[in-house]
Scaffold this active site. Structure first.
Site, mmCIF file in Angstrom:
data_model
loop_
_atom_site.group_PDB
_atom_site.id
_atom_site.type_symbol
_atom_site.label_atom_id
_atom_site.label_comp_id
_atom_site.label_asym_id
_atom_site.label_seq_id
_atom_site.Cartn_x
_atom_site.Cartn_y
_atom_site.Cartn_z
ATOM 1 N N CYS A 139 0.825 -1.219 0.000
ATOM 2 C CA CYS A 139 0.000 0.000 0.000
ATOM 3 C C CYS A 139 0.855 1.263 0.000
ATOM 4 O O CYS A 139 0.338 2.367 -0.192
ATOM 5 C CB CYS A 139 -0.923 0.013 1.215
ATOM 6 S SG CYS A 139 -2.020 -1.397 1.252
ATOM 7 N N HIS B 108 -3.085 6.770 4.555
ATOM 8 C CA HIS B 108 -3.558 5.562 3.863
ATOM 9 C C HIS B 108 -4.879 5.139 4.499
ATOM 10 O O HIS B 108 -5.025 5.159 5.716
ATOM 11 C CB HIS B 108 -2.513 4.459 3.993
ATOM 12 C CG HIS B 108 -2.980 3.141 3.490
ATOM 13 N ND1 HIS B 108 -3.582 2.995 2.266
ATOM 14 C CD2 HIS B 108 -2.946 1.899 4.039
ATOM 15 C CE1 HIS B 108 -3.892 1.722 2.078
ATOM 16 N NE2 HIS B 108 -3.524 1.040 3.149
ATOM 17 N N ASN C 237 -10.293 0.132 1.037
ATOM 18 C CA ASN C 237 -8.842 0.191 0.929
ATOM 19 C C ASN C 237 -8.443 -0.095 -0.521
ATOM 20 O O ASN C 237 -8.598 -1.212 -1.006
ATOM 21 C CB ASN C 237 -8.236 -0.861 1.879
ATOM 22 C CG ASN C 237 -6.717 -0.857 1.861
ATOM 23 O OD1 ASN C 237 -6.088 -0.232 1.019
ATOM 24 N ND2 ASN C 237 -6.128 -1.575 2.798
HETATM 25 O O1 UT7 Z 1 -3.610 -1.654 3.889
HETATM 26 C C1 UT7 Z 1 -2.628 -2.463 4.495
HETATM 27 C C2 UT7 Z 1 -2.732 -2.454 5.932
HETATM 28 N N1 UT7 Z 1 -3.956 -3.057 6.377
HETATM 29 C C3 UT7 Z 1 -4.251 -3.017 7.643
HETATM 30 O O2 UT7 Z 1 -3.490 -2.469 8.397
HETATM 31 C C4 UT7 Z 1 -5.506 -3.706 8.105
HETATM 32 C C5 UT7 Z 1 -5.397 -3.980 9.588
HETATM 33 N N2 UT7 Z 1 -6.449 -4.748 10.170
HETATM 34 C C6 UT7 Z 1 -7.750 -4.384 10.265
HETATM 35 O O3 UT7 Z 1 -8.153 -3.390 9.712
HETATM 36 C C7 UT7 Z 1 -8.653 -5.194 11.135
HETATM 37 O O4 UT7 Z 1 -7.896 -6.124 11.869
HETATM 38 C C8 UT7 Z 1 -9.780 -5.950 10.362
HETATM 39 C C9 UT7 Z 1 -10.797 -4.984 9.824
HETATM 40 C C10 UT7 Z 1 -9.177 -6.744 9.222
HETATM 41 C C11 UT7 Z 1 -10.502 -6.910 11.296
HETATM 42 O O5 UT7 Z 1 -11.032 -6.193 12.403
HETATM 43 P P1 UT7 Z 1 -10.786 -6.719 13.880
HETATM 44 O O6 UT7 Z 1 -11.506 -5.815 14.770
HETATM 45 O O7 UT7 Z 1 -9.312 -6.856 14.063
HETATM 46 O O8 UT7 Z 1 -11.521 -8.113 13.855
HETATM 47 P P2 UT7 Z 1 -10.918 -9.548 14.178
HETATM 48 O O9 UT7 Z 1 -10.076 -10.031 13.037
HETATM 49 O O10 UT7 Z 1 -10.325 -9.548 15.553
HETATM 50 O O11 UT7 Z 1 -12.243 -10.387 14.230
HETATM 51 C C12 UT7 Z 1 -13.247 -10.188 15.238
HETATM 52 C C13 UT7 Z 1 -14.410 -11.098 14.921
HETATM 53 C C14 UT7 Z 1 -14.003 -12.550 14.649
HETATM 54 O O12 UT7 Z 1 -15.012 -13.390 15.188
HETATM 55 P P3 UT7 Z 1 -14.801 -14.116 16.610
HETATM 56 O O13 UT7 Z 1 -13.573 -14.945 16.442
HETATM 57 O O14 UT7 Z 1 -14.628 -13.001 17.592
HETATM 58 O O15 UT7 Z 1 -16.055 -14.884 16.757
HETATM 59 C C15 UT7 Z 1 -14.018 -12.637 13.137
HETATM 60 O O16 UT7 Z 1 -14.268 -13.957 12.695
HETATM 61 O O17 UT7 Z 1 -15.071 -10.640 13.737
HETATM 62 C C16 UT7 Z 1 -15.177 -11.727 12.804
HETATM 63 N N3 UT7 Z 1 -15.108 -11.203 11.469
HETATM 64 C C17 UT7 Z 1 -16.208 -10.788 10.800
HETATM 65 N N4 UT7 Z 1 -17.501 -10.757 11.137
HETATM 66 C C18 UT7 Z 1 -18.368 -10.258 10.240
HETATM 67 C C19 UT7 Z 1 -14.029 -10.994 10.689
HETATM 68 N N5 UT7 Z 1 -14.384 -10.463 9.521
HETATM 69 C C20 UT7 Z 1 -15.743 -10.314 9.568
HETATM 70 C C21 UT7 Z 1 -16.682 -9.819 8.660
HETATM 71 N N6 UT7 Z 1 -17.975 -9.799 9.053
HETATM 72 N N7 UT7 Z 1 -16.343 -9.329 7.465
#
Ligand code: UT7
Length: 330
Positions: free
Chosen positions: A115, A255, A285
């Site tokens: 990115c 970004h 993104n």
């Molecule tokens: O551009 C390059 C750089 N990119 C980044 O820096 C991105 C960095 N990361 C993020 O933006 C975030 O980590 C995400 C948006 C990808 C994810 O958000 P999060 O708050 O970190 O969620 P998580 O991965 O900890 O997941 C929390 C819960 C999980 O369920 P359980 O295990 O708590 O039951 C996931 O399975 O949310 C669930 N989950 C979803 N639920 C509904 C993950 N994706 C989704 C989804 N819809 N799309």
């Protein structure tokens, strides 16, 4: 001392809008989850054969930037495209842009820095202008991430979109322009965000996109924490290098990966959100394209005036990250 100044900006995104509601029909997700966890409401997705592949989007954005800057394609000495989704593995997207613009004098190449591709490209072009290797340069961030998205992985497919942004650079001997670029990389963390060799099934409602035989994997949680620290640290270093404080920043253009990352970074820097430009809700993104698209929209909305300090800051796969301080020139 010669440095590069931005004299024109341009951007474009594909026509097709994919909303969070649309995504609910593809993977197990919800509009509420996506907005709460990322700030994204919709994103733009390229359609095959509609002039919306990476180099075509890049060309449209470039023409707008060139028109604003009053620079003819034939006067360009360099075209740099930051991208992880060139039309083909080779030749570069930049060479397709050069052909489309008929910019016969320009040296053209892509920069692969996740990115951070646009800021890395900006640094290369700035140095070329500062050392008088080149006079007029076009720096582009362009992506068609929909072509490498795994549409079966809800943790990544809701985040990504397509688009392109561009800036035109010319030499400045005043105290304005690109005051500095700070770049960093750490390959030790490559496995937090990477492409892998596997094709996922393109869902029926998206059968107008083109899939590539590789896809994208991300460890979002660990990446999130690294992003906040790296972004805030390099932004602070860039300001310090120029003897500026957070209060001097007219606009922070970060970004656009996640609104929560942007808010956390701004808080660490003590920059109020009113001074931070975000458009993640519309485009998601778009990797290398987020900063030049946001910069162009901010510019066209009249948010930037001559003499304003603009802070650009990025983070992405590699890992790569960077910041640039720009004293706005027009
Ligand atoms: O551009 C390059 C750089 N990119 C980044 O820096 C991105 C960095 N990361 C993020 O933006 C975030 O980590 C995400 C948006 C990808 C994810 O958000 P999060 O708050 O970190 O969620 P998580 O991965 O900890 O997941 C929390 C819960 C999980 O369920 P359980 O295990 O708590 O039951 C996931 O399975 O949310 C669930 N989950 C979803 N639920 C509904 C993950 N994706 C989704 C989804 N819809 N799309």
């Amino acid at each position: 001392m010669i440095r590069a100044r931005i004299v024109g900006t341009g951007s474009t995104t594909p026509k097709r809008i994919l909303t969070n509601k649309d995504l609910e029909t593809i993977v197990d997700t919800s509009d509420d989850w996506i907005i709460r966890r990322t700030g994204i409401k919709e994103r733009r997705i390229s359609t095959n054969g509609q002039g919306e592949n990476t180099s075509e989007l890049a060309t449209v954005a470039s023409l707008k930037a060139l028109e604003m800057g009053g620079i003819l394609p034939g006067d360009l000495d360099m075209i740099v495209v930051g991208t992880v989704t060139p039309d083909r593995q080779f030749p570069s997207a930049a060479c397709f842009v050069q052909k489309a613009l008929n910019a016969s004098k320009a040296v053209a190449f892509d920069v692969s820095a996740g990115c951070s591709g646009f800021l890395y490209g900006l640094s290369v072009a700035n140095n070329a202008i500062a050392t008088e290797t080149c006079k007029n340069a076009l720096v582009i961030g362009a992506e068609r991430l929909s072509s490498i998205t795994n549409w079966e992985d809800r943790s990544t497919c809701v985040l990504l979109g397509d688009g392109a942004g561009a800036v035109v650079l010319t030499p400045s001997t005043n105290d304005d322009g690109i005051l500095s670029t700070h770049l960093q990389s750490d390959g030790n963390f490559w496995n937090l965000l990477y492409s892998y060799d596997e094709r996922s099934k393109i869902p029926e409602i998206l059968d107008t996109i083109e899939g590539k035989p590789f896809s994208l994997r991300m460890e979002g949680n660990r990446l999130f924490k690294k992003a906040v620290t790296c972004l805030a640290d390099i932004a602070a270093a860039a300001l310090k290098h120029n003897g500026l404080s957070c209060d001097d920043v007219k606009l922070l253009v970060p970004h656009q990966a996640n609104l929560r990352i942007i808010r956390a970074m701004a808080e660490r820097l003590s920059i109020p959100m009113e001074s931070v430009y975000t458009n993640i809700e519309k485009y998601g993104n778009t990797s290398s394209a987020t900063i030049p698209i946001a910069l162009d929209e901010a510019n066209r909305e009249g948010l930037l005036k001559q003499g304003d300090y603009v802070l650009l800051v990025t983070f992405g796969a590699g890992l790569t990250w960077g910041a640039s301080v720009v004293k706005w020139s027009f």
